[in-house]
Design an enzyme around this catalytic site. Structure first.
Site, PDB file in Angstrom:
ATOM      1  N   GLU A  80     -39.145  11.231 -55.150  1.00 57.28           N
ATOM      2  CA  GLU A  80     -38.462  10.428 -56.166  1.00 57.28           C
ATOM      3  C   GLU A  80     -37.073  10.990 -56.431  1.00 57.28           C
ATOM      4  OE1 GLU A  80     -40.756   9.953 -59.752  1.00 57.28           O
ATOM      5  OE2 GLU A  80     -39.307   8.541 -60.619  1.00 57.28           O
ATOM      6  N   ASN A 126     -43.737  -0.017 -60.162  1.00 54.54           N
ATOM      7  CA  ASN A 126     -44.457   1.244 -60.382  1.00 54.54           C
ATOM      8  C   ASN A 126     -44.850   1.332 -61.853  1.00 54.54           C
ATOM      9  OD1 ASN A 126     -45.041   4.268 -59.933  1.00 54.54           O
ATOM     10  ND2 ASN A 126     -43.537   4.307 -61.592  1.00 54.54           N
ATOM     11  N   GLU A 127     -46.066   1.746 -62.095  1.00 57.93           N
ATOM     12  CA  GLU A 127     -46.565   1.925 -63.466  1.00 57.93           C
ATOM     13  C   GLU A 127     -46.078   0.796 -64.382  1.00 57.93           C
ATOM     14  OE1 GLU A 127     -46.106   6.034 -64.797  1.00 57.93           O
ATOM     15  OE2 GLU A 127     -47.562   6.698 -63.298  1.00 57.93           O
ATOM     16  N   TYR A 130     -52.960  12.533 -62.781  1.00 54.03           N
ATOM     17  CA  TYR A 130     -52.474  13.914 -62.667  1.00 54.03           C
ATOM     18  C   TYR A 130     -53.486  14.866 -63.298  1.00 54.03           C
ATOM     19  CZ  TYR A 130     -47.928  12.215 -61.169  1.00 54.03           C
ATOM     20  OH  TYR A 130     -46.904  11.628 -60.449  1.00 54.03           O
ATOM     21  N   GLU A 140     -49.971   8.484 -56.684  1.00 54.64           N
ATOM     22  CA  GLU A 140     -49.471   9.653 -57.420  1.00 54.64           C
ATOM     23  C   GLU A 140     -50.658  10.494 -57.855  1.00 54.64           C
ATOM     24  OE1 GLU A 140     -46.469   9.122 -60.476  1.00 54.64           O
ATOM     25  OE2 GLU A 140     -45.567   7.479 -59.341  1.00 54.64           O
ATOM     26  N   GLN A 199     -44.904  15.954 -56.131  1.00 58.04           N
ATOM     27  CA  GLN A 199     -43.974  15.346 -55.203  1.00 58.04           C
ATOM     28  C   GLN A 199     -43.571  16.377 -54.149  1.00 58.04           C
ATOM     29  OE1 GLN A 199     -40.716  13.284 -57.071  1.00 58.04           O
ATOM     30  NE2 GLN A 199     -42.044  12.252 -58.530  1.00 58.04           N
TER      31      GLN A 199
HETATM   32  O1  AHR Z   1     -44.186  11.796 -60.661  1.00 56.76           O
HETATM   33  C1  AHR Z   1     -43.532  11.795 -61.881  1.00 56.76           C
HETATM   34  C2  AHR Z   1     -43.705  10.502 -62.651  1.00 56.76           C
HETATM   35  O2  AHR Z   1     -45.037  10.361 -63.034  1.00 56.76           O
HETATM   36  C3  AHR Z   1     -43.407   9.239 -61.899  1.00 56.76           C
HETATM   37  O3  AHR Z   1     -42.055   8.920 -61.903  1.00 56.76           O
HETATM   38  C4  AHR Z   1     -44.186   8.225 -62.661  1.00 56.76           C
HETATM   39  O4  AHR Z   1     -44.579   7.130 -61.856  1.00 56.76           O
HETATM   40  C5  AHR Z   1     -45.348   9.000 -63.218  1.00 56.76           C
HETATM   41  O5  AHR Z   1     -45.556   8.755 -64.555  1.00 56.76           O
END
Ligand code: AHR
Length: 519
Positions: free
Chosen positions: A51, A199-200, A268, A323, A372
């Site tokens: 990103e 995205n999201e 995450y 992600e 990432q």
């Molecule tokens: O990876 C960091 C961020 O986490 C990304 O930009 C977003 O899609 C997510 O919330």
């Protein structure tokens, strides 16, 4: 009832059994099963994510054409390209993340000194000069030998802008956008297949309700290709945040399936979202909490897949976990918006166990992207000026790349428990595949921070003659590779696996990842 006299030899047997258990930790069993479905573990499960965030693109991948101190090809670091080639990166997602829904691709083409700037509103509010754009990214993918995955702007863009991007990168003939591409020096199209439609959308991508996004998706997908998708685009809908099962349900119900190839999912691993803690100085309690969060991926994937099964029993539509990874506080003294964090053996545990989960769900999970690649969140590479280090996560992904496009070998695992306070998690995770040459690979992770594991693997057929393997571990779970000590953690030959009569006896030390090869 007859009582058996307690003899000396009986006591000896009891004592020696006790000693051997003490000497080598807890017992676990794994049984390998036949692969009736012939499921293949898609190499795209091993994808990465880049990103415009902090030092991922600028300073990570790209140091600029004019750089005279760091060896590069068209501004892209040669050391990074070499490391990623070795990793066998199957696909790379770009330009976001949240950045994607602010990005206007036309700002990143043409002469670099004429490109407008953009303020990165999500990540530190920094101004960038758009010097890394479409050509730079797609040419870099060719250099690395990876397939691009472009995330288009839905949140603040237009249908026309999105459709024109597709035409710019993919149209072979004469068209307004392919002509523009050619005038910018690229004759042949890049033929990008993977496209994220925003995205999201539930958050930084527009704070939409899923019912609204499903309609928007249908509109965008309509103009990306013709009615029959003859251009064979792989269109991925912005998916759920973790356990938002309603999101997946509505997308599967409301989007015609001929317009949909994948649905995303983001998760995450954290200690706690509002108290993430240090990436390196963490307690056992924080370690356990992170492992619990990482294990949650199993439930998330299972439950989202069950919903998808209801609407798509043939599993045509992929679950795309684009992600995932560990998220901690940034390193001291760095920009809080840049998400720069170190990477320890804890991250190796997250990587090993998550990839095992994806392998075992290969029927539905067919693309995934670790967040990432460089200098952001759970990176595989960290850079500092002309120096570059490979993280423990890099090594896990490199060890696991033997699973790419190999046939899944389903398994049943009876794992011991990793206990902390009054909670427990399965200590051992595993997955297995058989490659085209007939070699079977088994990846094993022991997340227990103190206990070793003795694993008996029933191979079901006695077809193997040799076993070899590699291990990743270290003295402390908080250990990491630094710019001062770049190779503190790296894979080593693994000797604690014995093959006998169709059974494999393996000894795993605490917090270790092992990949075995059976031939
Ligand atoms: O990876 C960091 C961020 O986490 C990304 O930009 C977003 O899609 C997510 O919330």
């Amino acid at each position: 009832m007859m009582r058996r006299p307690i003899t000396k030899s009986f006591l000896l047997v009891v004592f020696s059994t006790y000693l051997s258990l003490m000497a080598y930790g807890q017992s676990n069993t794994i049984e390998l099963l036949p692969n009736a479905q012939e499921t293949v573990v898609s190499k795209n499960i091993y994808g990465h994510f880049a990103e415009h965030l902090g030092r991922c693109i600028y300073d990570g991948f790209y140091v600029g054409e004019k750089n005279t101190t760091i060896p590069h090809t068209s501004g892209v670091r040669n050391d990074v390209v070499d490391a990623l080639k070795k990793l066998k990166v199957p696909n790379l997602r770009w330009p976001g993340g949240c950045f994607a829904d602010t990005y206007h691709w036309k700002d990143g083409i043409g002469p670099k000194d004429k490109r407008p700037t953009i303020v990165n509103q999500w990540w530190g509010g920094v101004t960038e000069d758009n010097s890394f754009g479409t050509h730079d990214f797609l040419n870099m993918c060719e250099l690395i030998g990876t397939e691009p995955y472009l995330a288009g702007n839905v949140g603040s863009g237009t249908v026309q802008e999105f459709a024109e991007w597709v035409q710019y990168v993919n149209h072979p003939g004469v068209s307004p956008m392919s002509n523009l591409r050619k005038s910018n020096g690229r004759e042949k199209p890049w033929n990008v297949s993977f496209w994220g439609v925003g995205n999201e959308a539930w958050g930084c991508g527009g704070n939409m309700r899923v019912e609204h996004y499903a309609n928007i998706y249908r509109q965008y997908a309509t103009f990306m290709s013709d009615w029959s998708n003859s251009s064979k685009l792989f269109r991925i809908a912005s998916g759920a945040n973790e356990a938002d099962y309603h999101w997946t349900e509505v997308l599967m119900r409301d989007i015609p399936h001929h317009m949909l190839d994948g649905i995303a999912l983001h998760h995450y691993s954290t200690v706690e979202w509002n108290h993430k803690g240090s990436a390196t100085a963490f307690t056992e309690e924080q370690y356990f909490a992170t492992m619990k969060s990482a294990w949650w991926m199993e439930e998330l994937v299972t439950r989202h897949s069950t919903i998808m099964d209801k609407y798509d029993p043939k599993k045509k539509i992929a679950l795309v976990v684009d992600e995932w990874g560990g998220w901690y506080n940034v390193e001291d003294g760095t920009n809080p918006g840049f998400l720069y964090q170190q990477n320890t053996m804890r991250d190796a545990m997250i990587a090993g166990m998550t990839l095992n989960i994806f392998n075992n769900h290969a029927e539905r999970v067919r693309i995934a992207n670790l967040a990432q690649t460089i200098n952001v969140l759970q990176s595989v590479i960290l850079t500092k000026e002309d120096k570059m280090i490979l993280t423990p996560t890099y090594h896990v992904m490199e060890m696991y790349n033997v699973h790419q496009d190999a046939k899944l070998v389903p398994l049943v695992i009876k794992s011991a428990e990793y206990k902390f306070n009054n909670q427990s998690l399965p200590a051992v995770s595993a997955s297995a595949t058989k490659d085209a040459k007939g070699a079977t690979h088994i990846s094993l992770v022991n997340i227990d921070s103190k206990q070793s594991q003795e694993i008996t693997i029933d191979l079901s057929r006695n077809e193997y003659k040799t076993v070899s393997g590699r291990i990743l571990t270290s003295a402390k779970v908080q250990d990491f590779n630094s710019f001062e000590q770049t190779d503190k953690i790296k894979p080593a030959a693994f000797k604690d696996a014995q093959l006998k009569n169709g059974k494999l006896q393996v000894k795993l030390p605490p917090f270790s990842v092992v990949v075995l090869e059976l031939k």
